[in-house]
Design a protein around this motif. Structure first.
Motif, PDB file in Angstrom:
ATOM      1  N   LYS A 503       0.811  -1.116  -0.130  1.00 40.14           N
ATOM      2  CA  LYS A 503      -0.127  -0.018   0.073  1.00 40.14           C
ATOM      3  C   LYS A 503       0.867   1.346  -0.086  1.00 40.14           C
ATOM      4  N   THR A 504       1.883   1.296   0.911  1.00 36.20           N
ATOM      5  CA  THR A 504       2.941   2.471   0.926  1.00 36.20           C
ATOM      6  C   THR A 504       3.762   2.653  -0.290  1.00 36.20           C
ATOM      7  N   ASP A 505       3.931   1.480  -0.844  1.00 37.73           N
ATOM      8  CA  ASP A 505       4.659   1.342  -2.244  1.00 37.73           C
ATOM      9  C   ASP A 505       3.870   2.015  -3.196  1.00 37.73           C
ATOM     10  N   ALA A 506       2.914   1.598  -3.259  1.00 34.55           N
ATOM     11  CA  ALA A 506       1.791   2.225  -4.307  1.00 34.55           C
ATOM     12  C   ALA A 506       1.750   3.741  -4.207  1.00 34.55           C
ATOM     13  N   LYS A 507       1.311   3.961  -3.093  1.00 30.42           N
ATOM     14  CA  LYS A 507       1.101   5.503  -2.650  1.00 30.42           C
ATOM     15  C   LYS A 507       2.282   6.250  -3.038  1.00 30.42           C
ATOM     16  N   LEU A 508       3.754   5.641  -2.514  1.00 33.64           N
ATOM     17  CA  LEU A 508       4.769   6.557  -2.881  1.00 33.64           C
ATOM     18  C   LEU A 508       5.163   6.668  -4.358  1.00 33.64           C
ATOM     19  N   ARG A 509       4.876   5.792  -5.019  1.00 34.35           N
ATOM     20  CA  ARG A 509       5.154   5.699  -6.519  1.00 34.35           C
ATOM     21  C   ARG A 509       4.174   6.597  -7.300  1.00 34.35           C
ATOM     22  N   GLU A 510       2.843   6.583  -6.857  1.00 32.21           N
ATOM     23  CA  GLU A 510       2.085   7.675  -7.174  1.00 32.21           C
ATOM     24  C   GLU A 510       2.255   9.096  -7.140  1.00 32.21           C
ATOM     25  N   ALA A 511       2.983   9.377  -5.780  1.00 33.87           N
ATOM     26  CA  ALA A 511       3.134  10.687  -5.435  1.00 33.87           C
ATOM     27  C   ALA A 511       4.431  11.163  -6.005  1.00 33.87           C
ATOM     28  N   LEU A 512       5.367  10.118  -6.488  1.00 31.19           N
ATOM     29  CA  LEU A 512       6.619  10.395  -7.118  1.00 31.19           C
ATOM     30  C   LEU A 512       6.468  10.959  -8.680  1.00 31.19           C
ATOM     31  N   LYS A 513       5.311  10.384  -9.136  1.00 30.08           N
ATOM     32  CA  LYS A 513       4.795  10.701 -10.668  1.00 30.08           C
ATOM     33  C   LYS A 513       4.850  12.480 -10.940  1.00 30.08           C
ATOM     34  N   GLY A 514       3.994  12.763  -9.965  1.00 29.67           N
ATOM     35  CA  GLY A 514       4.109  14.397  -9.903  1.00 29.67           C
ATOM     36  C   GLY A 514       5.116  15.191  -9.570  1.00 29.67           C
ATOM     37  N   GLU A 515       6.117  14.655  -8.768  1.00 23.52           N
ATOM     38  CA  GLU A 515       7.177  15.166  -8.333  1.00 23.52           C
ATOM     39  C   GLU A 515       8.465  15.005  -9.469  1.00 23.52           C
ATOM     40  N   THR A 516       8.442  14.142 -10.115  1.00 18.72           N
ATOM     41  CA  THR A 516       9.581  13.889 -10.961  1.00 18.72           C
ATOM     42  C   THR A 516       9.227  13.917 -12.563  1.00 18.72           C
ATOM     43  N   THR A 517       8.296  14.839 -12.735  1.00 17.89           N
ATOM     44  CA  THR A 517       7.857  14.970 -14.264  1.00 17.89           C
ATOM     45  C   THR A 517       9.051  15.670 -15.324  1.00 17.89           C
ATOM     46  N   ASP A 518       9.968  16.257 -14.496  1.00 16.92           N
ATOM     47  CA  ASP A 518      11.029  16.927 -15.336  1.00 16.92           C
ATOM     48  C   ASP A 518      12.291  16.193 -15.348  1.00 16.92           C
ATOM     49  N   SER A 519      12.403  14.961 -14.377  1.00 19.63           N
ATOM     50  CA  SER A 519      13.421  14.401 -14.082  1.00 19.63           C
ATOM     51  C   SER A 519      13.549  12.867 -14.862  1.00 19.63           C
TER      52      SER A 519
END
Length: 575
Positions: A503-519
């Motif tokens: 659950k935490t893994d999925a939530k973290l990866r989902e949050a990362l998508k918006g944070e790493t759009t330019d990386s």
């Protein structure tokens, strides 16, 4: 050891002052027997009380001056040695900081710790002795000989016999002791290694009931060091009785032959007393030199080990002329990269080629030992490629300075490493000037806010050494937050979600998508669920790429990937 003395240049002025003070102390000590001789021959023999009081008072002044010089010399030499040790430790630490992982593997962490602490302390201790004894003893020996010859040249033949015997004894003991001192430092490394492993691995040791085994292992290393220390100290202990025996026999010889010369009128009683004191000063100076021979062999062995570190040239160096990257940000390209660990029979990576673009997630998956972590370690130049090249924005990473290269990268290592300090300080390790808002934002993306807020002091909560007071999942999330606060061009996640629940893994990866759009994001993972949504998945096997594409493409084309997926997911999940 002389090679290390080049680091004494900043201390040349206080060293000169110490030498002057020691010289004055030696003059004082050499002058006292002559004054005593005058008191006996002129004052006592002739019954001149005024002369006795006059010369006696002068002796007190000379002795006081010598004592003050001794105190000042001891204080200054200790201060110089401590400063020298501080500078040398800082230099070694800075130099070691430039090592690639290959140098760390070659020398060993335990040995580097010993060399930076114990070995430098050995050299520092000898430096104090050298500034005092190695200057004072020769002055006393040469000055004592001159004064003894001045008192009675005929009696000096006793010294001509005694001094070579003492010198021979010192040489024999030193020749036996030097190899053992070198062995002691190596065995100290071994003891340090066993102790370090025993302390850092205490949980594993206890969980497998191997405490008694580790006690035995430590006991063997400790006994080995102790036996060598006892052996070398027995050899060195032999020196002092020999010295004292020779010195006492020489005193008897001087009194015997000196009394005959007094009977014949060639010498006075005071002159004989002074001669005996000068002979004692000469022999004591040799004993002091012998004490140096006890310390110098060990310090020499330590100096060799320190020089080995300082002379070790890092395999990975910054280029003399750097190349700046163009307008693109974080575009990675591996071009036919091959890499082998030193001594390995086959390459860890073989002919690796792929591209990773900003805004994309590239996942790397494969079995244990397939080279996933090695591939990620090539990016920050922890190791350099054997052949081929790695380019960022069209520039070979070897043409960038290590600082410039690593400023582009946010790394979350396979084993999360935290440092002693607060949670906020650990997150700011990624960006020192990060604001409180940036720290909290990074923690929120890393799904660490909940457990941080549950802690007594929140972001000011203390993290113990190695993060031993937080769980594995919490350590991973803090390590991820540390990389996120940096906001780099390239994110490297080396199996960084393994300790997280699904659950935490999925939530973290989902949050990362918006944070790493330019990386550019590179993820090494064992879980298929972690990599399924990646824009590109690279499948490794025995250091080679055996599949490349999206999840669905690999399901159609890669047998290795299908085997990994089928081993983790049910048929319904695969469908």
């Amino acid at each position: 050891m002389l090679k290390l003395f080049r680091f004494l240049k900043p201390f040349w002025l206080p060293i000169t002052f110490v030498l002057v003070v020691v010289f004055l102390q030696a003059l004082s000590d050499l002058y006292l027997p002559t004054l005593m001789s005058d008191i006996v021959d002129t004052g006592i023999v002739q019954g001149d009380t005024n002369y006795i009081m006059k010369i006696g008072g002068f002796m007190l002044l000379v002795a006081a001056g010598g004592g003050i010089c001794a105190i000042i010399g001891s204080f200054m030499s200790a201060k110089i040695a401590v400063g020298y040790g501080q500078n040398l430790r800082a230099r070694v630490f800075k130099h070691v900081g430039n090592f690639s992982l290959q140098e760390f593997d070659k020398v060993g962490t335990a040995s580097l710790i010993t060399r930076t602490t114990n070995d430098i302390t050995q050299v520092q201790t000898v430096l104090v002795m050298m500034m005092r004894i190695m200057v004072y003893a020769p002055m006393m020996c040469i000055g004592g000989l001159i004064m003894a010859i001045n008192k009675d040249a005929q009696l000096t033949w006793v010294l001509a016999v005694v001094i070579p015997i003492l010198a021979l004894a010192i040489f024999l003991v030193a020749s036996k002791g030097i190899p053992l001192f070198k062995a002691m430092q190596v065995k100290l490394d071994k003891l340090n290694l066993v102790l370090r492993e025993g302390l850092t691995g205490i949980r594993v040791i206890r969980s497998f009931n191997r405490v008694d085994y580790e006690k035995k292992r430590f006991g063997e290393a400790n006994r080995d060091l102790t036996d060598t220390a006892i052996k070398v100290n027995r050899i060195m202990a032999f020196l002092m009785p020999v010295m004292m025996l020779v010195m006492n026999f020489s005193t008897i010889a001087i009194i015997w032959f000196g009394s005959n010369r007094i009977d014949t009128g060639h010498m006075e009683v005071g002159g004989l007393m002074a001669f005996i004191q000068y002979a004692m000063q000469i022999m004591f100076s040799l004993i002091m030199v012998s004490m140096m021979f006890v310390l110098i062999p060990r310090a020499s062995a330590s100096a060799v080990r320190i020089n080995e570190v300082l002379d070790m040239k890092p395999d990975i160096k910054d280029p003399e002329r750097t190349t700046r990257t163009d307008g693109r940000k974080g575009y990675i390209e591996f071009k036919d990269v091959t890499f082998s660990y030193p001594g390995a029979e086959q390459p860890a990576l073989s002919r690796i080629s792929f591209q990773a673009a900003p805004g994309q997630v590239t996942a790397i998956i494969g079995g244990t030992g397939s080279g996933k972590s090695t591939l990620l370690n090539m990016m920050p130049r922890f190791y350099d490629v054997e052949s081929g090249s790695i380019e960022i924005d069209g520039v070979d990473v070897r043409e960038l300075t290590q600082s410039e290269l690593r400023s582009k990268i946010g790394l979350v290592p396979q084993k999360a490493v935290l440092f002693t300090g607060t949670i906020a300080e650990n997150i700011r390790y990624g960006k020192e000037e990060a604001t409180d808002e940036e720290v909290k934002h990074a923690a929120a993306i890393a799904q660490a806010t909940d457990f941080i807020s549950d802690m007594k002091d929140g972001y000011d909560s203390f993290i113990a050494q190695g993060g031993s007071n937080v769980s594995g999942g919490q350590k991973q999330r803090l390590a991820i937050a540390r990389a996120l606060v940096r906001r780099p061009e390239i994110y490297l996640f080396d199996d960084s979600f393994s300790a997280l629940d699904f659950k935490t893994d999925a939530k973290l990866r989902e949050a990362l998508k918006g944070e790493t759009t330019d990386s550019t994001v590179l993820i090494v993972a064992q879980r298929v669920s972690t990599v399924m949504d990646a824009d590109q998945i690279i499948v490794l096997e025995e250091g080679k790429i055996v599949g490349k594409g999206t999840h669905q493409e690999l399901m159609d084309t890669s047998e290795v990937y299908r085997e990994i997926v089928s081993s983790q997911l049910s048929e319904e999940e695969i469908a």
